[in-house]
Scaffold this motif. Structure first.
Motif, PDB file in Angstrom:
ATOM      1  N   TYR A 169      -7.056  96.705   9.041  1.00 20.07           N
ATOM      2  CA  TYR A 169      -8.238  95.840   9.089  1.00 20.07           C
ATOM      3  C   TYR A 169      -8.839  95.746   7.693  1.00 20.07           C
ATOM      4  O   TYR A 169      -8.564  96.594   6.841  1.00 20.07           O
ATOM      5  N   GLY A 170      -9.606  94.712   7.503  1.00 20.55           N
ATOM      6  CA  GLY A 170     -10.222  94.622   6.190  1.00 20.55           C
ATOM      7  C   GLY A 170     -11.021  93.368   5.959  1.00 20.55           C
ATOM      8  O   GLY A 170     -11.113  92.472   6.802  1.00 20.55           O
ATOM      9  N   LEU A 263     -14.295  90.322   9.216  1.00 21.96           N
ATOM     10  CA  LEU A 263     -13.115  91.190   9.163  1.00 21.96           C
ATOM     11  C   LEU A 263     -11.891  90.488   9.739  1.00 21.96           C
ATOM     12  O   LEU A 263     -11.994  89.654  10.643  1.00 21.96           O
ATOM     13  N   GLY A 264     -10.742  90.869   9.206  1.00 19.76           N
ATOM     14  CA  GLY A 264      -9.465  90.557   9.832  1.00 19.76           C
ATOM     15  C   GLY A 264      -8.945  91.879  10.371  1.00 19.76           C
ATOM     16  O   GLY A 264      -8.959  92.885   9.655  1.00 19.76           O
ATOM     17  N   ILE A 265      -8.556  91.876  11.639  1.00 21.04           N
ATOM     18  CA  ILE A 265      -8.120  93.130  12.282  1.00 21.04           C
ATOM     19  C   ILE A 265      -6.822  92.864  13.029  1.00 21.04           C
ATOM     20  O   ILE A 265      -6.698  91.855  13.738  1.00 21.04           O
ATOM     21  N   ALA A 297     -11.301  94.673   0.834  1.00 19.26           N
ATOM     22  CA  ALA A 297     -10.810  96.023   1.130  1.00 19.26           C
ATOM     23  C   ALA A 297      -9.863  95.942   2.306  1.00 19.26           C
ATOM     24  O   ALA A 297     -10.035  95.101   3.201  1.00 19.26           O
ATOM     25  N   ILE A 298      -8.863  96.780   2.274  1.00 18.85           N
ATOM     26  CA  ILE A 298      -7.906  96.845   3.381  1.00 18.85           C
ATOM     27  C   ILE A 298      -7.766  98.300   3.773  1.00 18.85           C
ATOM     28  O   ILE A 298      -7.552  99.161   2.913  1.00 18.85           O
ATOM     29  N   SER A 311      -9.330  98.968  -2.196  1.00 14.81           N
ATOM     30  CA  SER A 311     -10.361  97.950  -2.388  1.00 14.81           C
ATOM     31  C   SER A 311     -10.382  97.482  -3.828  1.00 14.81           C
ATOM     32  O   SER A 311      -9.955  98.202  -4.734  1.00 14.81           O
ATOM     33  N   GLY A 312     -10.834  96.262  -4.007  1.00 16.64           N
ATOM     34  CA  GLY A 312     -10.852  95.688  -5.347  1.00 16.64           C
ATOM     35  C   GLY A 312     -11.179  94.208  -5.270  1.00 16.64           C
ATOM     36  O   GLY A 312     -11.484  93.693  -4.188  1.00 16.64           O
ATOM     37  N   PRO A 313     -11.077  93.520  -6.403  1.00 17.43           N
ATOM     38  CA  PRO A 313     -11.437  92.103  -6.400  1.00 17.43           C
ATOM     39  C   PRO A 313     -10.446  91.268  -5.588  1.00 17.43           C
ATOM     40  O   PRO A 313      -9.243  91.351  -5.794  1.00 17.43           O
ATOM     41  N   GLY A 314     -10.986  90.503  -4.653  1.00 17.71           N
ATOM     42  CA  GLY A 314     -10.111  89.736  -3.760  1.00 17.71           C
ATOM     43  C   GLY A 314      -9.949  88.293  -4.178  1.00 17.71           C
ATOM     44  O   GLY A 314      -9.179  87.551  -3.561  1.00 17.71           O
TER      45      GLY A 314
END
Ligand code: HSE
Length: 455
Positions: A169-170, A263-265, A297-298, A311-314
């Motif tokens: 998820y993230g 979120l995507g889960i 973040a994932i 996590s970081g810049p998406g």
């Protein structure tokens, strides 16, 4: 005679890798600049020069802050993909079909490796393209397609090659995270936040892809395939965007100790694989709640490695270009890994778990007509459907409705805002109960329903 590691290294291709880039928007321009600025370091670290030889974009004359005069110019990306001077084709045009798909297929069919940042293309045609790459002995890299600068594809394909993922998820869309963060921190409208995200180069060409959740769904579908070794099934993702989230939802959630994130889960259940994208209440003290602004973040939950958070810049030019460059460098070094982590012929079929079977907590906001017994009638409907409540807040003064700015319904009836937090329940029961509540006539408008996750 035995071959030593040094002998092997001396066989490595040391000629410059000649690349052709189709698409010189935020990411393409950043990539050209990055290759120029880091040329010496790249050659020293990786033993090979990366040389841009040809480019293609919508406009030749647009000022991009980079010098493209020494590159061959193409109007047609398919012709660029077929250019024999190009060792590797970089697709940064975007678009699910059309020229991007045609050009990527042309390059792969010619045995030419491809690097793409195009999540829509990969989500819709990823398996077909991976198969074509395998058949033609080519590579396709797409690190930049999911979560911009975060190396999650590499992590799943290589780092977690021995682990089995149980849930992923993230936060996969920088634009939505930026909007929700700013709405929570400042008294600023949704439209103004979106405008800023566009100006900063985070948003898609058509920002409805961001705010309606489709961009997240594309990325999630790619991750699901890599996590669960199944076909990519972007059309099977349940999607709800953030356009219905009001300032008031964010404020009430905060009072209750929650933050709202898109979120995507993706997780396995008895019925199959549940892929869902929706605004979600997460505990304010959870790790995911503290991922703000354009950051992505994932979280990967696995058997052997337990929980891993990246996590970081998406989004943004340089973060995404850095991932494109990482793929280019892997190919320059001769790395060869199946694009989806395993041969495409081995991928399992995707079996969708229905959302109605989803089990979890819910935030429900209702606009209740202020008559004696209304609250009791609503809660007893929920009880009849097996729904237990965690908390109930009734607010006479909450002006939540973006369409109705006062608490008078216009026919003399006052309304009250009722916010209910449920325990873990089955979604189908909630839907049935809310239909009955609507039929009972004690509420106005559609209920606001936001899922809760207790990570
Ligand atoms: N529009 C995307 C985002 C860009 O906001 O995250 C990166 O895919």
């Amino acid at each position: 005679m035995e071959e030593t590691l040094n002998d092997k290294n001396s066989d490595k291709d040391s000629r410059p890798l000649r690349i052709g880039i189709a698409g010189l928007g935020t990411v393409g321009s950043a990539l050209v600049g990055m290759l120029e600025e880091n040329a010496t370091q790249i050659e020293r670290r990786h033993g090979r020069k990366i040389q841009v030889v040809a480019v293609c974009a919508r406009s030749r004359s647009r000022d991009r802050g980079i010098d493209i005069s020494s590159f061959q110019w193409y109007d047609d990306p398919v012709a660029l993909a077929g250019n024999g001077d190009v060792d590797l084709f970089v697709e940064l045009m975007g678009g699910e079909d059309g020229p991007a798909l045609a050009a990527v297929k042309a390059a792969l069919a010619a045995g030419r490796p491809v690097v793409s940042a195009n999540k829509a293309l990969l989500a819709s045609h990823g398996v077909e393209l991976a198969q074509l790459a395998e058949d033609c002995g080519a590579q396709i890299g797409f690190e930049a397609a999911v979560a911009g600068g975060i190396p999650v594809i590499k992590t799943l394909r290589e780092g977690l090659g021995a682990a089995s993922v149980t849930r992923v998820y993230g936060i996969l869309n920088g634009t939505c995270n930026y909007i929700l963060t700013r709405m929570g921190q400042e008294d600023i409208s949704f439209a103004d936040c979106l405008k800023d995200a566009q100006e900063l180069g985070y948003a898609e060409a058509d920002p409805t892809f961001d705010i309606e959740g489709f961009d997240t769904a594309h990325k999630l579908a790619i991750l699901t395939s890599l996590c669960f070794q199944c076909q990519i099934a972007a059309d099977e993702v349940f999607v709800e965007g953030i356009t219905a989230i009001s300032q008031e939802d964010i404020k009430v959630a905060a009072e209750l100790g929650y933050v709202i994130k898109l979120l995507g889960i993706s997780q396995r259940s008895e019925q199959g694989i549940e892929q869902r994208v929706h605004p979600t209440l997460v505990r304010a003290n959870s790790a995911i709640a503290r991922v703000d602004n354009v950051l992505n973040a994932i979280i990967l939950e696995t058997d052997h490695v337990s929980e891993l958070m990246l996590s970081g810049p998406g989004a943004g030019g340089s973060a995404t270009a850095a991932s494109v460059l990482a793929d280019i460098l892997d190919i320059a070094r001769g790395q060869s890994i199946p694009p989806l982590g395993m041969p495409t012929g081995e991928l399992a079929d995707y079996r969708r778990a229905p959302m109605r079977a989803h089990k979890g907590g819910y935030y429900i906001r209702l606009d209740v007509i202020d008559v004696p017994g209304a609250l009791a009638a609503i809660t007893s409907r929920l009880g009849e459907n097996g729904i237990s409540l965690e908390s109930v807040i009734q607010r006479p003064d909450l002006n939540h409705d973006v369409h109705s700015q006062d608490s008078d319904s216009g026919n003399g009836e006052n309304s009250r805002t009722l916010v209910l937090i449920t325990q873990d329940i089955i979604e189908a029961s909630l839907r049935k109960a809310l239909d009955q509540v609507a039929d009972d006539g004690h509420t106005r408008g559609a209920p606001q329903v936001i899922r809760i996750e207790s990570f």
